[in-house]
Write an enzyme that holds these catalytic residues in place. Structure first.
Site, PDB file in Angstrom:
ATOM      1  N   TYR A   1      63.091 116.660  62.461  1.00  0.00           N
ATOM      2  CA  TYR A   1      63.057 115.195  62.630  1.00  0.00           C
ATOM      3  C   TYR A   1      62.891 114.931  64.061  1.00  0.00           C
ATOM      4  O   TYR A   1      63.594 115.455  64.998  1.00  0.00           O
ATOM      5  CB  TYR A   1      64.121 114.628  61.784  1.00  0.00           C
ATOM      6  CG  TYR A   1      64.018 113.087  62.155  1.00  0.00           C
ATOM      7  CD1 TYR A   1      62.890 112.204  61.949  1.00  0.00           C
ATOM      8  CD2 TYR A   1      65.326 112.557  62.575  1.00  0.00           C
ATOM      9  CE1 TYR A   1      63.135 111.036  62.283  1.00  0.00           C
ATOM     10  CE2 TYR A   1      65.526 111.149  63.027  1.00  0.00           C
ATOM     11  CZ  TYR A   1      64.396 110.285  62.721  1.00  0.00           C
ATOM     12  OH  TYR A   1      64.464 109.081  63.219  1.00  0.00           O
TER      13      TYR A   1
ATOM     14  N   ASP B   1      70.568 120.343  57.571  1.00  0.00           N
ATOM     15  CA  ASP B   1      70.179 119.259  57.127  1.00  0.00           C
ATOM     16  C   ASP B   1      69.422 119.338  55.933  1.00  0.00           C
ATOM     17  O   ASP B   1      68.399 119.892  55.607  1.00  0.00           O
ATOM     18  CB  ASP B   1      68.826 118.609  58.478  1.00  0.00           C
ATOM     19  CG  ASP B   1      68.471 117.231  57.930  1.00  0.00           C
ATOM     20  OD1 ASP B   1      68.497 116.738  56.681  1.00  0.00           O
ATOM     21  OD2 ASP B   1      68.088 116.505  58.927  1.00  0.00           O
TER      22      ASP B   1
END
Length: 380
Positions: free
Chosen positions: A98, A170
């Site tokens: 990200y 994540d």
């Protein structure tokens, strides 16, 4: 408890004073003490708040962890983990992350003397070659944002354990409904709880779930000392979202699969990135690691390779909303190069495959016929 029961009852208790089924929203900053240091377990809401505690117990339950922590954002949760590091420490991370994670790593912690290696985590020989005495943390996303790359959590965990390295995953895209990193050997799970855990595009929140109680205490102290805690209203909203997580993610998976299959056969579309497609290079790993489905995130590119085609498609959508974020009940569409990943340098985006014609879809829970029809008309 099985998972569908855990999201509703796991770690939860009725309010002892009223019997309220959902925990009250404790909008209070401080708590009465009967004598200095003698209290009910709550002193000041930055340290602990009953509504946040209820959420944190739910997080522990659904991820099978020892300690859950709720933060003011996903990046605040990541920041808390990185505060374990010292100058000259090294981190090995996925090469597809990200954009906000990459920005935090490279534009803040790198300047504090921490070295980052961004690599293809599917090359385990390359991964092992990067490990040295200074390696303190391995950070991965699986599936990644936006390339939908997977990493073998169990295989990486074996290597990190052998080398006494902290391993964080994540799990935002997969959610604990589909994937349990702690069960596969990870030490820490991170969520942008803004996304699927909250699920309604009405809250900004982050979460950590830690396997080891002592490490959990250390991270809780860091959170308390630095102050990036989640407020009671937001804690209530995320906890409410968790209670329908299993129902929503099941529908996200069904719709995501059908959207990916439709796009794959469309004459204007080049590459479709979705772990549930047999054409995905890691489809077998996805079947093994994401046991109940493949999620609601789909990325794709155009045969023309033209940025203009991606923008035209995004502007033509009527049911999908062009917006940042993901994981809400409504379907969203995103242009990674111009939006979520704009903070990553263009040359780095090109190196890992985030092209200017790439579109990322967060497929919601609407009727699939309406979603397909919207994509079809936007591609004309």
């Amino acid at each position: 408890m099985k998972f569908n029961t855990k999201v509703i009852h796991g770690g939860q208790h009725h309010d002892p004073s009223t019997g309220a089924v959902m925990p009250p929203i404790y909008h209070t900053s401080t708590f009465a003490q009967t004598s200095p240091g003698v209290h009910t377990g709550y002193e000041y809401s930055r340290a602990d708040n009953p509504t946040r505690t209820a959420l944190e117990h739910a997080l522990e339950s659904i991820e099978n962890g020892a300690r859950g922590l709720a933060f003011s954002s996903g990046l605040a949760a990541i920041d808390c983990v990185l505060r374990l590091l010292k100058p000259n420490d090294e981190v090995i991370a996925m090469d597809d992350l990200y954009g906000g994670t990459y920005r935090l790593f490279t534009r803040f912690y790198q300047d504090l003397g921490i070295k980052f290696h961004f690599i293809n985590m599917n090359d385990l020989e390359l991964f092992q070659s990067k490990i040295n005495a200074n390696t303190k943390l391995v950070w991965i996303e699986t599936p990644t944002n936006p390339l939908m790359k997977l990493a073998d959590i169990e295989a990486i965990a074996k290597i990190t354990k052998q080398n006494n390295i902290l391993f964080a995953v994540d799990n935002t895209f997969a959610t604990p409904y589909l994937q349990k990193p702690l069960d596969l050997g990870a030490d820490i799970v991170m969520h942008s709880a803004t996304k699927y855990l909250g699920g309604h595009s009405d809250v900004i929140a982050g979460a950590l779930v830690i396997k080891d109680e002592e490490l959990g205490k250390q991270l809780h102290f860091t959170q308390f000392a630095t102050g990036a805690t989640l407020g009671p209203q937001e804690s209530f909203l995320v906890l409410r979202g968790i209670k329908t997580l299993h129902l929503r993610v099941e529908r996200h998976c069904l719709n995501g699969q059908k959207v990916a299959e439709y796009l794959e056969q469309h004459p204007l579309i080049d590459q479709v990135l979705y772990p549930g497609l047999p054409s995905h290079p890691q489809h077998d790993l996805a079947k093994k690691q994401m046991s109940k489905g493949f999620g609601g995130m789909v990325s794709f590119t155009f045969k023309t390779g033209a940025k203009a085609d991606a923008i035209k498609f995004l502007e033509n959508l009527k049911v999908f909303t062009l917006a940042e974020s993901l994981g809400g009940v409504e379907s969203l569409a995103n242009h990674p190069a111009l939006m979520t990943h704009a903070s990553i340098p263009a040359e780095k985006r090109a190196e890992i495959g985030v092209t200017d014609d790439m579109v990322r879809l967060s497929v919601g829970v609407e009727d699939i016929e309406d979603l397909i029809a919207d994509i079809e008309q936007a591609l004309k």
